[in-house]
Design a protein around this motif. Structure first.
Motif, short mmCIF file in Angstrom:
data_model
loop_
_atom_site.label_atom_id
_atom_site.label_comp_id
_atom_site.label_asym_id
_atom_site.label_seq_id
_atom_site.Cartn_x
_atom_site.Cartn_y
_atom_site.Cartn_z
N UNK A 198 0.73 -1.09 0.19
CA UNK A 198 0.00 0.34 -0.03
C UNK A 198 0.63 1.37 -0.21
N UNK A 199 2.16 1.62 0.67
CA UNK A 199 2.97 2.37 0.46
C UNK A 199 2.97 2.54 -1.01
N UNK A 200 3.73 1.49 -1.40
CA UNK A 200 4.04 1.51 -3.46
C UNK A 200 2.47 2.32 -4.00
N UNK A 201 1.84 1.91 -3.27
CA UNK A 201 0.22 2.65 -4.17
C UNK A 201 0.05 4.24 -3.32
N UNK A 202 0.81 4.53 -2.51
CA UNK A 202 0.57 5.84 -2.10
C UNK A 202 1.28 6.47 -2.59
N UNK A 203 2.98 6.55 -3.01
CA UNK A 203 3.97 6.38 -4.05
C UNK A 203 3.54 7.24 -5.28
N UNK A 204 2.51 6.33 -5.82
CA UNK A 204 2.37 6.75 -7.13
C UNK A 204 0.55 7.19 -6.59
N UNK A 205 0.30 7.75 -5.52
CA UNK A 205 -1.16 8.75 -5.57
C UNK A 205 -2.43 7.98 -5.67
N UNK A 206 -1.63 6.85 -5.46
CA UNK A 206 -3.91 6.25 -5.93
C UNK A 206 -4.42 6.28 -4.10
N UNK A 207 -4.02 5.59 -2.96
CA UNK A 207 -4.14 5.74 -1.79
C UNK A 207 -3.32 7.02 -0.95
N UNK A 208 -4.35 7.01 -0.21
CA UNK A 208 -4.11 8.03 1.11
C UNK A 208 -2.88 7.28 2.84
N UNK A 209 -2.26 8.60 2.63
CA UNK A 209 -1.48 8.31 4.53
C UNK A 209 -2.81 7.04 4.89
N UNK A 210 -3.77 7.08 5.93
CA UNK A 210 -4.33 6.38 6.61
C UNK A 210 -5.00 5.09 5.88
N UNK A 211 -5.08 5.76 4.65
CA UNK A 211 -5.49 4.28 4.49
C UNK A 211 -4.39 2.96 4.05
N UNK A 212 -2.80 3.14 3.72
CA UNK A 212 -1.48 2.65 3.91
C UNK A 212 -1.91 2.30 5.17
N UNK A 213 -1.94 2.67 6.79
CA UNK A 213 -2.18 2.34 7.53
C UNK A 213 -3.24 1.53 8.46
#
Length: 168
Positions: free
Chosen positions: A62-77
């Protein structure tokens, strides 16, 4: 203990749907409840190594998806905590249910957004054509003309997906 985890996840989902924000305190509380469950009911929970692996895999993915701006930081956690709760052995099935739920809810959001507005449908189709042809850079012109930004909360989708995983 399982009901406590579900109750906290329900609050997380409602918070994200209402405020587009996932409180860190609730995620920490969920993680503590998962650890307490592992101590109290060791036969019904994944091993410590499986839980840690699930946490790491979900966090990294999910961090990879966050770095691609697909996911928010809260979703990663949130997904990292879900990975810890389910453990490595259940991640693939749970991820499939989350993906299926995401598609269903995403289509619903898209249909609600363009319902009864033919010009909106054409604009959306043009945006997706440019997105597939040129990537994010291709949609810049359309984004400047659009004042509405579609925001779909992901925590409710995750909770529904995990619930479907547990049910089926």
């Amino acid at each position: 203990m399982e009901y406590v985890i579900w109750f906290i996840l329900f609050i997380v989902a409602v918070s994200d749907a209402k405020e587009h924000r996932i409180p860190n305190a609730l995620l920490l509380l969920t993680l503590i409840a998962c650890i307490a469950r592992m101590i109290v009911e060791p036969d019904l929970t994944p091993s410590w190594s499986a839980a840690a692996t699930g946490f790491a895999v979900m966090f990294a993915g999910s961090l990879m998806l966050h770095l691609l701006r697909v996911m928010a930081p809260g979703d990663v956690k949130l997904l990292a905590v879900i990975g810890f709760w389910l453990g490595w052995g259940q991640l693939f099935d749970a991820t499939l249910w989350i993906a299926a739920t995401s598609i269903m809810v995403g289509l619903t959001y898209a249909l609600v957004r363009v319902a009864g507005k033919e010009h909106k449908m054409r604009e959306q189709l043009s945006r997706y054509k440019l997105l597939f042809a040129y990537g994010r850079a291709g949609t810049k012109a359309l984004e400047e003309n659009s004042t509405e930004k579609l925001r779909m909360p992901f925590a409710p989708i995750v909770v529904i997906g995990v619930a479907l995983h547990h049910y089926f």
